[in-house]
Each structure stands twice: as structure tokens, then as C-alpha cells.
Design an enzyme around this catalytic site. Structure first.
Site, short mmCIF file in Angstrom:
data_model
loop_
_atom_site.label_atom_id
_atom_site.label_comp_id
_atom_site.label_asym_id
_atom_site.label_seq_id
_atom_site.Cartn_x
_atom_site.Cartn_y
_atom_site.Cartn_z
N ASP A 214 -1.88 6.69 6.34
CA ASP A 214 -2.93 5.86 5.74
C ASP A 214 -3.33 4.82 6.78
OD1 ASP A 214 -4.50 4.04 4.45
OD2 ASP A 214 -3.05 3.57 2.87
N TRP B 84 0.82 -1.21 0.00
CA TRP B 84 0.00 0.00 0.00
C TRP B 84 0.85 1.25 0.00
CZ3 TRP B 84 -4.35 -0.44 -2.14
CH2 TRP B 84 -5.04 -1.65 -2.04
N LYS C 222 -13.05 -1.50 6.62
CA LYS C 222 -12.46 -2.47 7.55
C LYS C 222 -13.02 -2.23 8.95
CE LYS C 222 -8.76 -1.93 4.34
NZ LYS C 222 -8.90 -3.08 3.54
N1 PMP Z 1 -4.43 1.57 1.95
C1 PMP Z 1 -4.52 0.45 2.67
C2 PMP Z 1 -3.61 0.25 3.85
C3 PMP Z 1 -5.48 -0.51 2.33
O1 PMP Z 1 -5.58 -1.64 3.04
C4 PMP Z 1 -6.32 -0.28 1.22
C5 PMP Z 1 -7.41 -1.25 0.80
N2 PMP Z 1 -7.29 -2.53 1.18
C6 PMP Z 1 -6.15 0.89 0.49
C7 PMP Z 1 -5.21 1.80 0.89
C8 PMP Z 1 -7.00 1.18 -0.71
O2 PMP Z 1 -8.26 1.50 -0.27
P1 PMP Z 1 -9.49 1.74 -1.27
O3 PMP Z 1 -9.81 0.43 -1.87
O4 PMP Z 1 -10.54 2.28 -0.35
O5 PMP Z 1 -9.05 2.74 -2.28
#
Ligand code: PMP
Length: 358
Positions: A170, A101, A194
Site C-alpha cells: 500500500d 492503515w 497525495k
Molecule cells: N492507505 C494509506 C497508507 C493511506 O494513507 C490512506 C488514506 N489516507 C488509505 C490507505 C485510504 O485511502 P482512500 O481514502 O483512498 O481509501
């Protein structure tokens, strides 16, 4: 029958939230219609929206001087929105790379700013985080971005970095998992799917001094100042998601708030890691001090057993235990709404599977 759902997100929701939503699905608040049929600008829905913000402020202890925004486009949208709001054209931004991520956040930030990767855990195989005290921001950097919990790698910071530049986090997969000191952050963001509710919203908590500097080319829906002024309703928000987020926050409050949540989450994680460590059959690849409370990846000694593990577990009512498609293995996501009994059921299943296959 409800299963124990270990999915990484969208993830398991608290049962009382689902039951409440079910009970008022067709007639919400005595209006004779469901919440999804109500105007987002009606006083009834605005009360839901403001109630959710108020509860989030209360539960997380968000101090004065922060805006709370409920945006669309997910955390992925914020990967672009953050540099466009916080960094002037050509400015330097610092990012820490601790896994998948972070890497995605870096790739997006590179489109908008001069990116400095100030720490990179690729060499460790993304099995740990930088040691406490080792991170420093580049002089003049607009902010330093990091990922407190890597959802795929199961790597989590056990500390909040102390750096010169505004700290941007994040928190998609760790928000509300325990108390935090919001005042240490310039900006916190998290996709809702989550710990906050269903998919559809991304919560952004941003310090006032970082609002109002969006580049003129920033889309209005991602301009923090415009969104703050419009109460996050510059356009039609995902109203059902917002309502369910509010119910989820009420559940957090009813179950004792973030201190109690943190205690439960610590205990759940400790139980599961202890079971993995006690067995030569299972392994967790993450350095002990960087192990996630929320996402627990694990391997079986013989990888050819992975498929059987996942399908036998599903038959036993323990679902979505396959690891992310990019890394394989198994992963148990044990967010706030996963009860201790679910983790215990997984541990019992793991012991039995080992007995049959070791
Ligand atoms: N950052 C993290 C740490 C994530 O776990 C996720 C999704 N699993 C995201 C960003 C991306 O999120 P989204 O699908 O809401 O764009």
C-alpha cells in the site's frame, strides 16, 4: 494568496498543474468544452488516459509484464479487492501491522481470507518497522501485504522486504516519492490524493501472473482481469482526476523525474527532522531508521500549546498541521508538491513559536 498546505491528503498540488488546468478549464484542447464535459470513450480522453499510464510506466520504470489499472473505491477498496483477486476461498494471506492503515487492511482482508499477522508493531507503539531480514511469509500464503509508509504514524520502511510470497504494498503515501524497483513487487497500489493528483483514483500496478484469478463473487469493477481488458473503463472513470493525474506526472517529469524527486524529498525530510531533534521543545516519536519522508508527526513539550501552535501556524500561512484525529499532536505532510521553501517556512515558524513559549 496560496498557503503552504501540509494536509495528509487530499494534499497540496503542484502550482503549475493547477495553473495549466485553470488555463484550459473552459476550452480544453481546442474542443470548445472542458475535459469534464468530454466522453471518457472519446479519442481525446482515451489519449489522456493512455498518456497518463505511459508516463507512470516511464517514470516508475514499470517493467513489461505488469498491468497498470486506474480504479475507484480508493485504497480502501483495494483492502477488499486484493484478497478477492489474489487469494482463493479459504487461502492464507500474510499482513504486516505497522499502524492505522495496516490495521484497516487487516480488518478488511479478514472478511475474505485466513489472515496471518506475520509481524505486529503494536507493542512498539507503532514507532518503528520490523528489522530488515526479519520478515518471512507463511508457506503457501497467497501474498504478503505491508504498508511501506504509515501516513498517520509517520513510520516508513527503509527497505523492501524480501519474502517468498508475492509482495503487496500500500504505497498510498509514498508512491513516486523516490525511485523504486517495481520488479520486487507483485502488486503496488496507491490512492491518488497525495503524490499522484486529486482524490478519485486508485492506481494498481499488478504483475500479470496475479491477474485472472478473481473469485466469481468479486464485483466486476474490482476484478483486475476485467478492468485490464476494459482499459480501466468498465464503467465511467473520474475523468477530471485522471486528467489531473496526467498533468501531475508531466510535472514530475519536467522537474527531473523520480531521482531528482527523491533527492528533494530526502533533503526536505532531513531539514525538518534536524530542526525537531535540535530542540528540546519539539519531539518526533519514531525510531530514526523508520522515519517517514512524507509524513512527519511531532509533539510540543506542553500539549496544551498544540491548539495555539496549529492556529498561529495557519495565520502565518502554514495550514493543516494538526495530527490525525486518532493520535493528536501535529503532523506535517511534505509530499512531492511541497516545495523546500514551505518546509523552511515551517521550520522558521517552529523556531519563533519556541522562542515565544519555551
Ligand atoms: N492507505 C494509506 C497508507 C493511506 O494513507 C490512506 C488514506 N489516507 C488509505 C490507505 C485510504 O485511502 P482512500 O481514502 O483512498 O481509501
Amino acid at each position: 494568496m496560496r498557503v503552504h498546505n501540509f494536509a495528509a491528503g487530499p494534499a497540496t498540488m503542484p502550482l503549475p498543474v493547477l495553473e495549466r488546468a485553470q488555463s484550459e478549464l473552459t476550452d480544453w484542447g481546442g474542443l470548445g468544452m472542458s475535459v469534464m464535459e468530454v466522453s471518457h470513450r472519446s479519442k481525446d480522453f482515451v489519449a489522456v488516459a493512455e498518456g497518463a499510464e505511459g508516463l507512470l510506466r516511464e517514470l516508475m520504470g514499470i517493467p513489461e509484464g505488469y498491468q497498470v489499472l486506474f480504479l475507484q473505491g480508493g485504497a480502501t477498496g483495494q483492502f477488499s479487492a486484493i484478497p478477492q483477486n489474489l487469494a482463493a476461498e479459504g487461502a492464507t494471506v500474510d499482513l504486516v501491522n505497522t499502524g492505522s492503515w495496516s490495521a484497516k487492511a487487516i480488518a478488511e482482508a479478514t472478511k475474505h481470507a485466513q489472515v496471518q499477522v506475520v509481524a505486529d508493531e503494536a507493542d512498539s507503539g507503532y514507532s518503528t518497522v520490523p528489522t530488515e531480514g526479519s520478515l518471512a511469509s507463511t508457506p503457501g500464503a497467497a501474498y504478503l501485504h505491508y504498508t511501506p509508509n504509515e501516513t498517520i504514524g509517520g513510520v516508513e520502511f527503509g527497505y523492501v522486504p524480501d519474502v517468498e510470497a508475492p509482495l503487496v504494498a500500500d504505497m498510498s503515501s509514498t508512491i513516486m516519492s523516490r525511485p523504486i524497483d517495481v520488479s520486487k513487487f507483485g502488486l503496488i497500489y496507491a490512492g491518488a490524493q497525495k503524490n499522484l493528483g486529486p482524490a478519485g483514483l486508485c492506481v494498481v500496478i499488478v504483475r500479470d501472473d496475479l491477474v485472472g484469478h478473481a473469485r466469481p463473487t468479486t464485483p466486476s469493477i474490482w476484478d483486475y482481469a476485467q478492468m485490464a481488458k476494459a482499459g480501466s473503463m468498465l464503467n465511467t472513470p473520474p475523468t477530471v482526476g485522471w486528467y489531473l493525474l496526467g498533468l501531475t506526472l508531466e510535472w514530475v517529469k519536467d522537474t527531473g523525474g523520480l531521482s531528482a524527486m527523491g533527492e528533494r524529498n530526502r533533503a526536505k525530510a532531513e531539514m525538518l527532522y534536524a530542526a525537531i531533534d535540535a530542540s528540546p521543545f519539539y519531539a518526533n516519536p519514531v525510531a530514526k531508521e523508520a522515519r517517514s519522508w512524507m509524513n512527519v508527526p511531532f509533539l510540543v513539550a506542553d500539549p496544551s500549546l498544540e491548539k495555539e501552535f496549529v492556529s498561529a501556524a495557519a495565520t502565518a500561512g502554514l495550514t493543516n498541521l494538526e495530527g490525525h484525529r486518532s493520535v493528536g499532536g501535529m503532523r506535517a505532510s511534505i509530499y512531492n508538491a511541497m516545495p523546500t521553501e514551505g518546509v523552511q517556512a515551517l521550520i522558521d515558524f517552529m523556531k519563533e513559536f519556541e522562542r515565544q513559549h519555551a
